[in-house]
Design a protein around this motif. Structure first.
Motif, mmCIF file in Angstrom:
data_model
loop_
_atom_site.group_PDB
_atom_site.id
_atom_site.type_symbol
_atom_site.label_atom_id
_atom_site.label_comp_id
_atom_site.label_asym_id
_atom_site.label_seq_id
_atom_site.Cartn_x
_atom_site.Cartn_y
_atom_site.Cartn_z
ATOM 1 N N TYR A 82 -73.762 -14.866 -38.133
ATOM 2 C CA TYR A 82 -74.111 -13.518 -38.543
ATOM 3 C C TYR A 82 -74.506 -13.522 -40.014
ATOM 4 O O TYR A 82 -73.834 -14.131 -40.840
ATOM 5 C CB TYR A 82 -72.927 -12.572 -38.341
ATOM 6 N N GLY A 83 -75.596 -12.836 -40.326
ATOM 7 C CA GLY A 83 -76.033 -12.703 -41.706
ATOM 8 C C GLY A 83 -75.277 -11.592 -42.408
ATOM 9 O O GLY A 83 -74.541 -10.817 -41.798
ATOM 10 N N PHE A 84 -75.470 -11.517 -43.715
ATOM 11 C CA PHE A 84 -74.824 -10.492 -44.523
ATOM 12 C C PHE A 84 -75.117 -9.092 -43.981
ATOM 13 O O PHE A 84 -74.220 -8.276 -43.808
ATOM 14 C CB PHE A 84 -75.302 -10.598 -45.980
ATOM 15 N N ARG A 85 -76.386 -8.831 -43.703
ATOM 16 C CA ARG A 85 -76.791 -7.510 -43.208
ATOM 17 C C ARG A 85 -76.134 -7.212 -41.860
ATOM 18 O O ARG A 85 -75.725 -6.079 -41.609
ATOM 19 C CB ARG A 85 -78.311 -7.466 -43.100
ATOM 20 N N ASP A 86 -76.002 -8.229 -40.989
ATOM 21 C CA ASP A 86 -75.329 -8.030 -39.703
ATOM 22 C C ASP A 86 -73.886 -7.569 -39.917
ATOM 23 O O ASP A 86 -73.406 -6.658 -39.245
ATOM 24 C CB ASP A 86 -75.299 -9.335 -38.898
ATOM 25 N N ILE A 87 -73.205 -8.218 -40.864
ATOM 26 C CA ILE A 87 -71.802 -7.879 -41.122
ATOM 27 C C ILE A 87 -71.697 -6.494 -41.735
ATOM 28 O O ILE A 87 -70.780 -5.734 -41.423
ATOM 29 C CB ILE A 87 -71.143 -8.969 -41.992
ATOM 30 N N LEU A 88 -72.648 -6.134 -42.576
ATOM 31 C CA LEU A 88 -72.679 -4.783 -43.131
ATOM 32 C C LEU A 88 -72.779 -3.757 -42.004
ATOM 33 O O LEU A 88 -72.032 -2.775 -41.963
ATOM 34 C CB LEU A 88 -73.868 -4.640 -44.089
ATOM 35 N N VAL A 89 -73.671 -3.994 -41.060
ATOM 36 C CA VAL A 89 -73.848 -3.068 -39.934
ATOM 37 C C VAL A 89 -72.596 -3.057 -39.060
ATOM 38 O O VAL A 89 -72.164 -1.997 -38.600
ATOM 39 C CB VAL A 89 -75.122 -3.413 -39.127
ATOM 40 N N LEU A 90 -71.965 -4.220 -38.848
ATOM 41 C CA LEU A 90 -70.714 -4.267 -38.075
ATOM 42 C C LEU A 90 -69.644 -3.384 -38.710
ATOM 43 O O LEU A 90 -68.933 -2.643 -38.021
ATOM 44 C CB LEU A 90 -70.190 -5.708 -37.986
ATOM 45 N N LYS A 91 -69.531 -3.440 -40.028
ATOM 46 C CA LYS A 91 -68.522 -2.641 -40.736
ATOM 47 C C LYS A 91 -68.840 -1.146 -40.637
ATOM 48 O O LYS A 91 -67.935 -0.329 -40.480
ATOM 49 C CB LYS A 91 -68.425 -3.086 -42.194
ATOM 50 N N VAL A 92 -70.114 -0.803 -40.709
ATOM 51 C CA VAL A 92 -70.514 0.605 -40.568
ATOM 52 C C VAL A 92 -70.213 1.092 -39.149
ATOM 53 O O VAL A 92 -69.691 2.196 -38.959
ATOM 54 C CB VAL A 92 -72.004 0.795 -40.927
ATOM 55 N N VAL A 93 -70.521 0.267 -38.138
ATOM 56 C CA VAL A 93 -70.223 0.632 -36.746
ATOM 57 C C VAL A 93 -68.728 0.886 -36.590
ATOM 58 O O VAL A 93 -68.303 1.873 -35.988
ATOM 59 C CB VAL A 93 -70.707 -0.467 -35.767
ATOM 60 N N LYS A 94 -67.912 0.006 -37.155
ATOM 61 C CA LYS A 94 -66.452 0.163 -37.078
ATOM 62 C C LYS A 94 -66.008 1.484 -37.700
ATOM 63 O O LYS A 94 -65.198 2.215 -37.137
ATOM 64 C CB LYS A 94 -65.790 -1.027 -37.787
ATOM 65 N N ARG A 95 -66.555 1.796 -38.860
ATOM 66 C CA ARG A 95 -66.172 3.054 -39.529
ATOM 67 C C ARG A 95 -66.599 4.268 -38.713
ATOM 68 O O ARG A 95 -65.869 5.250 -38.620
ATOM 69 C CB ARG A 95 -66.752 3.109 -40.933
ATOM 70 N N LEU A 96 -67.791 4.214 -38.139
ATOM 71 C CA LEU A 96 -68.250 5.333 -37.315
ATOM 72 C C LEU A 96 -67.378 5.484 -36.068
ATOM 73 O O LEU A 96 -67.023 6.602 -35.686
ATOM 74 C CB LEU A 96 -69.722 5.146 -36.933
ATOM 75 N N LEU A 97 -67.017 4.377 -35.433
ATOM 76 C CA LEU A 97 -66.126 4.433 -34.268
ATOM 77 C C LEU A 97 -64.771 5.025 -34.640
ATOM 78 O O LEU A 97 -64.211 5.826 -33.891
ATOM 79 C CB LEU A 97 -65.919 3.036 -33.679
#
Length: 197
Positions: A82-97
Protein backbone atom coordinates in the motif's frame (compact mmCIF):
# COMPACT_ATOMS: atom_id res chain seq x y z
CA UNK A 1 -19.93 13.98 -2.57
CA UNK A 2 -21.13 17.54 -2.65
CA UNK A 3 -19.08 20.69 -2.87
CA UNK A 4 -20.51 23.72 -1.13
CA UNK A 5 -19.58 27.19 -2.30
CA UNK A 6 -19.88 30.38 -0.32
CA UNK A 7 -22.69 32.73 -1.27
CA UNK A 8 -21.24 35.90 0.24
CA UNK A 9 -23.77 36.12 3.10
CA UNK A 10 -22.70 37.05 6.59
CA UNK A 11 -19.09 37.94 5.72
CA UNK A 12 -18.23 39.07 9.28
CA UNK A 13 -19.38 35.80 10.83
CA UNK A 14 -17.65 33.82 8.09
CA UNK A 15 -14.38 35.72 8.55
CA UNK A 16 -14.45 35.29 12.34
CA UNK A 17 -15.12 31.56 12.02
CA UNK A 18 -12.39 31.20 9.39
CA UNK A 19 -9.87 33.01 11.64
CA UNK A 20 -10.81 30.78 14.57
CA UNK A 21 -10.47 27.63 12.44
CA UNK A 22 -7.08 28.77 11.15
CA UNK A 23 -5.90 29.53 14.72
CA UNK A 24 -6.92 26.05 15.83
CA UNK A 25 -5.03 24.52 12.92
CA UNK A 26 -8.01 22.41 11.94
CA UNK A 27 -8.36 23.36 8.32
CA UNK A 28 -6.32 23.55 5.17
CA UNK A 29 -2.78 24.57 4.76
CA UNK A 30 0.62 23.31 5.67
CA UNK A 31 3.11 21.82 3.29
CA UNK A 32 3.03 18.05 3.08
CA UNK A 33 5.46 15.63 1.52
CA UNK A 34 4.62 12.19 0.19
CA UNK A 35 6.78 9.14 -0.12
CA UNK A 36 7.98 8.02 -3.57
CA UNK A 37 5.52 6.03 -5.69
CA UNK A 38 7.65 2.87 -5.57
CA UNK A 39 7.74 2.73 -1.74
CA UNK A 40 5.02 0.64 -0.17
CA UNK A 41 3.88 -0.84 3.10
CA UNK A 42 2.70 -4.39 3.71
CA UNK A 43 -0.79 -5.10 4.99
CA UNK A 44 0.04 -5.29 8.73
CA UNK A 45 1.93 -2.00 8.52
CA UNK A 46 -0.94 -0.34 6.62
CA UNK A 47 -3.35 -1.63 9.31
CA UNK A 48 -1.21 -0.21 12.11
CA UNK A 49 -0.92 3.18 10.41
CA UNK A 50 -4.64 3.42 9.57
CA UNK A 51 -5.93 1.96 12.84
CA UNK A 52 -7.88 -0.87 11.19
CA UNK A 53 -7.92 -4.65 11.40
CA UNK A 54 -6.38 -6.91 8.78
CA UNK A 55 -9.84 -8.34 8.13
CA UNK A 56 -11.10 -4.83 7.21
CA UNK A 57 -8.07 -4.23 5.00
CA UNK A 58 -8.55 -7.50 3.16
CA UNK A 59 -12.30 -6.97 2.69
CA UNK A 60 -11.85 -3.40 1.42
CA UNK A 61 -9.18 -4.58 -1.05
CA UNK A 62 -11.31 -7.48 -2.33
CA UNK A 63 -14.39 -5.26 -2.77
CA UNK A 64 -12.40 -2.47 -4.46
CA UNK A 65 -12.98 0.15 -1.78
CA UNK A 66 -9.27 0.74 -1.18
CA UNK A 67 -6.87 -1.32 -3.27
CA UNK A 68 -3.07 -1.27 -2.98
CA UNK A 69 -1.53 0.89 -5.69
CA UNK A 70 2.16 0.06 -5.22
CA UNK A 71 1.80 -3.70 -5.67
CA UNK A 72 -1.52 -5.57 -5.82
CA UNK A 73 -1.84 -9.18 -4.72
CA UNK A 74 -0.86 -11.53 -7.52
CA UNK A 75 -1.78 -14.93 -6.17
CA UNK A 76 -1.32 -17.01 -3.08
CA UNK A 77 1.57 -15.90 -0.90
CA UNK A 78 2.11 -12.57 -2.65
CA UNK A 79 2.31 -9.44 -0.55
CA UNK A 80 0.22 -6.38 -1.31
CA UNK A 81 2.02 -3.07 -0.92
CA UNK A 82 0.00 0.00 0.00
CA UNK A 83 1.25 3.47 -0.88
CA UNK A 84 1.11 6.51 1.36
CA UNK A 85 -2.04 7.79 -0.35
CA UNK A 86 -3.72 4.37 0.06
CA UNK A 87 -3.06 4.46 3.81
CA UNK A 88 -4.35 8.02 4.01
CA UNK A 89 -7.61 6.91 2.36
CA UNK A 90 -7.79 3.85 4.67
CA UNK A 91 -7.57 6.14 7.71
CA UNK A 92 -10.25 8.46 6.32
CA UNK A 93 -12.54 5.46 5.62
CA UNK A 94 -12.02 4.30 9.21
CA UNK A 95 -12.91 7.73 10.59
CA UNK A 96 -16.02 7.96 8.43
CA UNK A 97 -17.13 4.47 9.52
CA UNK A 98 -16.56 5.38 13.17
CA UNK A 99 -18.95 8.31 12.81
CA UNK A 100 -21.72 6.17 11.33
CA UNK A 101 -21.49 7.10 7.65
CA UNK A 102 -22.93 4.39 5.38
CA UNK A 103 -20.53 2.29 3.33
CA UNK A 104 -22.31 3.47 0.17
CA UNK A 105 -21.56 7.13 1.01
CA UNK A 106 -17.99 6.21 1.91
CA UNK A 107 -17.53 4.48 -1.47
CA UNK A 108 -18.74 7.67 -3.17
CA UNK A 109 -16.35 9.78 -1.10
CA UNK A 110 -13.40 7.46 -1.80
CA UNK A 111 -14.09 7.49 -5.53
CA UNK A 112 -14.13 11.28 -5.42
CA UNK A 113 -10.83 11.34 -3.49
CA UNK A 114 -9.24 9.04 -6.08
CA UNK A 115 -10.01 11.63 -8.74
CA UNK A 116 -8.26 14.41 -6.76
CA UNK A 117 -4.55 15.07 -7.24
CA UNK A 118 -2.21 14.13 -4.39
CA UNK A 119 -1.32 17.73 -3.62
CA UNK A 120 -5.01 18.67 -3.54
CA UNK A 121 -5.86 16.20 -0.77
CA UNK A 122 -3.96 18.15 1.86
CA UNK A 123 -6.20 21.14 1.14
CA UNK A 124 -9.50 19.27 1.59
CA UNK A 125 -11.77 19.02 4.61
CA UNK A 126 -14.52 16.42 4.50
CA UNK A 127 -17.67 17.47 6.33
CA UNK A 128 -20.69 15.32 7.04
CA UNK A 129 -24.16 15.65 8.46
CA UNK A 130 -24.23 11.93 9.25
CA UNK A 131 -25.88 11.08 5.93
CA UNK A 132 -23.92 12.83 3.17
CA UNK A 133 -20.25 13.70 2.84
CA UNK A 134 -19.26 17.15 1.57
CA UNK A 135 -15.89 18.31 0.25
CA UNK A 136 -14.75 21.76 1.31
CA UNK A 137 -11.58 23.33 -0.02
CA UNK A 138 -11.69 26.66 1.81
CA UNK A 139 -12.61 27.92 5.24
CA UNK A 140 -15.52 29.91 3.77
CA UNK A 141 -17.06 26.71 2.34
CA UNK A 142 -16.87 25.09 5.78
CA UNK A 143 -18.52 28.10 7.39
CA UNK A 144 -21.26 28.20 4.72
CA UNK A 145 -21.96 24.53 5.30
CA UNK A 146 -22.13 24.99 9.07
CA UNK A 147 -24.35 28.06 8.76
CA UNK A 148 -26.73 26.01 6.62
CA UNK A 149 -27.02 23.55 9.49
CA UNK A 150 -25.61 20.68 7.42
CA UNK A 151 -22.17 20.05 8.91
CA UNK A 152 -21.90 17.93 12.03
CA UNK A 153 -18.24 16.93 11.93
CA UNK A 154 -15.24 17.42 9.73
CA UNK A 155 -12.06 15.58 8.81
CA UNK A 156 -9.19 17.83 7.75
CA UNK A 157 -7.19 15.67 5.35
CA UNK A 158 -4.05 17.75 5.88
CA UNK A 159 -4.05 16.78 9.55
CA UNK A 160 -4.73 13.10 8.76
CA UNK A 161 -1.91 13.33 6.20
CA UNK A 162 0.54 14.48 8.90
CA UNK A 163 -0.67 11.77 11.33
CA UNK A 164 -0.10 9.03 8.75
CA UNK A 165 3.27 10.52 7.83
CA UNK A 166 4.35 10.51 11.48
CA UNK A 167 3.17 6.94 12.06
CA UNK A 168 4.82 5.57 8.92
CA UNK A 169 8.15 7.16 9.83
CA UNK A 170 8.56 4.45 12.49
CA UNK A 171 7.22 1.52 10.44
CA UNK A 172 8.99 -0.69 7.85
CA UNK A 173 8.63 0.10 4.14
CA UNK A 174 9.87 -1.65 1.04
CA UNK A 175 10.39 -0.92 -2.62
CA UNK A 176 7.88 -2.23 -5.14
CA UNK A 177 10.63 -3.86 -7.23
CA UNK A 178 11.65 -6.13 -4.33
CA UNK A 179 9.88 -9.38 -5.03
CA UNK A 180 7.66 -10.65 -2.24
CA UNK A 181 9.04 -14.15 -2.68
CA UNK A 182 12.59 -12.94 -1.97
CA UNK A 183 11.44 -11.15 1.18
CA UNK A 184 9.63 -14.25 2.37
CA UNK A 185 12.64 -16.43 1.58
CA UNK A 186 14.93 -14.03 3.45
CA UNK A 187 12.65 -14.10 6.46
CA UNK A 188 12.54 -17.91 6.42
CA UNK A 189 16.34 -18.05 6.20
CA UNK A 190 16.64 -15.70 9.21
CA UNK A 191 14.25 -17.87 11.24
CA UNK A 192 16.12 -21.05 10.36
CA UNK A 193 19.43 -19.44 11.31
CA UNK A 194 18.01 -18.43 14.71
CA UNK A 195 16.74 -21.96 15.38
CA UNK A 196 19.97 -23.68 14.41
CA UNK A 197 22.30 -21.09 15.93
Amino acid sequence: MAVTRGDGSAPQARNAAARQADEQGLLFGGDVVTSPDDIGYRGPTACAAAGITYRQLDYWARTGLVEPTVRPASGSGSQRLYGFRDILVLKVVKRLLDTGISLQQIRTAVEHLRQQGTTDLAQVTLMSDGVSVYECTSASEVVDLLQGGQGVFGIALGRVWREVEGTLADLPAERADASSGDSAADELARRRARRTG
